[in-house]
Write a protein that holds these residues in place. Structure first.
Motif, mmCIF file in Angstrom:
data_model
loop_
_atom_site.group_PDB
_atom_site.id
_atom_site.type_symbol
_atom_site.label_atom_id
_atom_site.label_comp_id
_atom_site.label_asym_id
_atom_site.label_seq_id
_atom_site.Cartn_x
_atom_site.Cartn_y
_atom_site.Cartn_z
ATOM 1 N N GLN A 1 1.675 1.896 -10.237
ATOM 2 C CA GLN A 1 0.863 2.302 -9.089
ATOM 3 C C GLN A 1 -0.581 2.411 -9.563
ATOM 4 N N VAL A 2 -1.453 1.607 -8.944
ATOM 5 C CA VAL A 2 -2.827 1.494 -9.403
ATOM 6 C C VAL A 2 -3.788 1.865 -8.275
ATOM 7 N N GLU A 3 -4.861 2.488 -8.641
ATOM 8 C CA GLU A 3 -5.859 2.952 -7.674
ATOM 9 C C GLU A 3 -6.879 1.837 -7.408
ATOM 10 N N LEU B 1 2.044 4.279 -14.706
ATOM 11 C CA LEU B 1 3.163 3.416 -15.075
ATOM 12 C C LEU B 1 4.459 4.150 -14.755
ATOM 13 N N ILE B 2 5.226 3.584 -13.861
ATOM 14 C CA ILE B 2 6.503 4.185 -13.489
ATOM 15 C C ILE B 2 7.607 3.733 -14.440
ATOM 16 N N SER B 3 7.622 2.446 -14.797
ATOM 17 C CA SER B 3 8.613 1.927 -15.739
ATOM 18 C C SER B 3 8.121 0.606 -16.315
ATOM 19 N N ALA B 4 8.609 0.300 -17.513
ATOM 20 C CA ALA B 4 8.307 -0.977 -18.166
ATOM 21 C C ALA B 4 9.512 -1.328 -19.041
ATOM 22 N N GLN B 5 10.112 -2.477 -18.797
ATOM 23 C CA GLN B 5 11.331 -2.858 -19.500
ATOM 24 C C GLN B 5 11.261 -4.319 -19.927
ATOM 25 N N TRP C 1 0.851 -1.202 0.000
ATOM 26 C CA TRP C 1 0.000 0.000 0.000
ATOM 27 C C TRP C 1 0.878 1.240 0.000
ATOM 28 N N ILE C 2 0.369 2.285 -0.628
ATOM 29 C CA ILE C 2 1.058 3.576 -0.680
ATOM 30 C C ILE C 2 0.424 4.497 0.335
ATOM 31 N N GLU C 3 1.274 5.055 1.172
ATOM 32 C CA GLU C 3 0.780 6.027 2.142
ATOM 33 C C GLU C 3 0.859 7.413 1.524
ATOM 34 N N GLN D 1 2.883 8.340 -6.768
ATOM 35 C CA GLN D 1 3.966 8.980 -7.526
ATOM 36 C C GLN D 1 3.454 9.403 -8.900
ATOM 37 N N PRO D 2 3.741 10.628 -9.315
ATOM 38 C CA PRO D 2 3.262 11.053 -10.640
ATOM 39 C C PRO D 2 3.951 10.268 -11.753
ATOM 40 N N VAL D 3 3.300 10.231 -12.910
ATOM 41 C CA VAL D 3 3.874 9.535 -14.065
ATOM 42 C C VAL D 3 5.145 10.260 -14.515
#
Length: 479
Positions: free
Chosen positions: A163-165, A132-136, A93-95, A99-101
């Motif tokens: 990071q998904v809501e 989406l923060i990163s995809a490799q 969980w994110i407190e 994080q913005p894209v």
């Protein structure tokens, strides 16, 4: 470019023909263009490699969000998050705010983000927040190698940080490694497929097209070369057809104009020599009459010999010009009958002459000029060797005629070439035999060249000694 061509020539890579050079330039240029644009193929396959893991990851995210969203209480949600997580799928969980894209995402990564969001929206029936923060793409050992993983990895893996809501619950930070779902790619299979289907097939097609196209483009040049070679044998050949592109028509027109100028020049030369010969006959006749009126017999005999020699040279010069000039149409000649006729004429005059061998088919050429050539060779053999022994052999692509004598031959190699020069003479074997004018062999070799053939002199050696001289005439069948 010139230095590159010289370097390639030293390495024997630069063809010697214009045809080969144009084919090489076209093929190398197209191949270089293929190499420069091959990055498109790599990028496309790289994106496709990430597409299947992204779809699987999006479906897994949608199931995760649905389970967590419909959990009855917080304890159940935590249990679900803990149960779903493993080494390849880590959730927490994110407190606070997510994080913005990142603004540094590439176009391929942005497309992957839209793909994942689209799969979640389709599975849940409503849009939710997806960052989406990163995809490799990584290889089997989880190394980030980019497009190189296409060639050395059996199952390239998509590595995602998203990071998904969860509606009404907060945001989940998810890091996952998603493979191809059992779809393995053998090592090197893609690169072999690329080299075979893209490079090899395309390169073969380019070479085939280049061979055909360049051959078609150089056809006028080949016609010009053939016309120039034919012009050397027969200046009265048919003019080049003025057809094709404008440059070809202009070149053909210039070639035909040059041919006409040569014809007019030779005609003017012939007329000039004929006029000189005609004009010289009158003073020579007067000199002959005055010579006969001389009281001294010795002087009368000397001057008579000089006048006969002058008249002979004038006739021989005019005959030489007319003998090498082609003024008749090309035709098929029965060479065996022509040789037998010349041998019969020589025998009727009290000389020894014989013909052996046969010719299977007629020879293309100019009958009057060819007879003049053979007659000169007969005369030389009889004058300097006492006989003319002729052997003829049909070699299929050409006919070889050897006219031999039993004279002393010509031991000096340089001398055997000099006898083809105009007015160069060797004394006949018999002291009382008449000498020639020195133009017979000149005319004979010129006629041989006009037929596309060759005329050479060789000593015939028997038991280590020269037993005669052979004049070897080769006439090709070029039709």
């Amino acid at each position: 470019m010139r230095r590159l061509a010289q370097y390639a020539s030293r390495l024997r890579l630069w063809p010697d023909t214009l045809y080969g050079r144009l084919v090489l330039i076209l093929a190398a240029g197209m191949f270089a263009g293929q190499l420069l644009t091959s990055t498109i193929w790599f990028e496309t396959h790289d994106n496709r490699t990430l597409e299947i893991p992204a779809r699987l990851f999006g479906s897994r995210l949608a199931d995760t969000v649905r389970l967590v969203e419909h959990a009855p209480d917080a304890a159940t949600r935590e249990a679900i998050v803990a149960t779903l997580g493993d080494d390849r799928y880590r959730l927490q969980w994110i407190e606070g705010a997510p994080q913005p894209v990142p603004v540094t995402l590439s176009l391929a990564q942005r497309a992957t983000a839209e793909l994942i969001a689209g799969v979640i929206r389709k599975r849940l029936g409503e849009p939710i927040g997806v960052h989406l923060i990163s995809a490799q793409v990584r290889d089997d050992e989880q190394r980030r190698t980019g497009v190189l993983s296409l060639f050395d990895s059996r199952m390239p893996t998509g590595v995602f940080h998203v990071q998904v809501e969860v509606p009404g619950q907060g945001w989940l930070d998810i890091r996952a490694n998603e493979g191809q779902a059992g779809m393995h790619t053998e090592r090197g299979a893609l690169v072999l497929d690329y080299l075979l289907r893209i490079y090899l097939i395309r390169f073969a097609a380019i070479c085939l097209i280049a061979f055909v196209a360049v051959r078609f483009a150089l056809a006028p040049l080949r016609r010009f070369a053939a016309a120039a070679e034919s012009l050397g044998r027969n200046i009265y050949r048919a003019p080049l057809p003025q057809a094709g592109p404008r440059e070809v028509r202009n070149a053909a027109q210039s070639f035909n104009a040059m041919q006409q100028q040569l014809i007019e020049s030779f005609a003017a030369r012939t007329r000039f020599l004929s006029a000189v010969s005609h004009d010289l006959r009158s003073p020579l006749t007067r000199l002959r009459l005055r010579t006969e009126m001389l009281p001294d017999p010795a002087w009368r005999e000397r001057l008579r010999g000089d006048l006969e020699e002058m008249e002979g040279m004038v006739r021989a010069t005019l005959d030489a010009v007319q003998g090498v000039e082609i003024t008749e149409p090309r035709q098929r000649i029965d060479l065996a009958s022509m040789l037998e006729g010349l041998a019969a004429d020589a025998c009727e005059q009290g000389h020894r002459a014989s013909v052996t061998g046969s010719v299977r088919a007629p020879v293309p050429g100019f009958a009057r000029n060819l007879k003049r050539c053979l007659q000169n060779l007969f005369d030389n053999a009889i004058r300097y060797g006492g006989e003319a022994a002729v052997s003829v052999s049909d070699e299929g692509r050409g006919v070889r005629v050897v006219i031999g004598d039993r004279g002393p031959g010509i031991a000096d190699d340089a001398m055997r070439e000099r006898v083809f020069e105009p007015y160069f003479r060797i004394a006949p074997r018999a002291a009382d035999a008449p000498g020639g004018t020195g133009l017979g062999l000149t005319i004979a070799r010129s006629v041989a060249a006009a037929h596309g053939g060759t005329l050479v002199l060789r000593n015939r050696v028997v038991d280590g000694r020269i037993a005669g001289l052979d004049a070897e005439l080769y006439l090709p069948r070029d039709d």
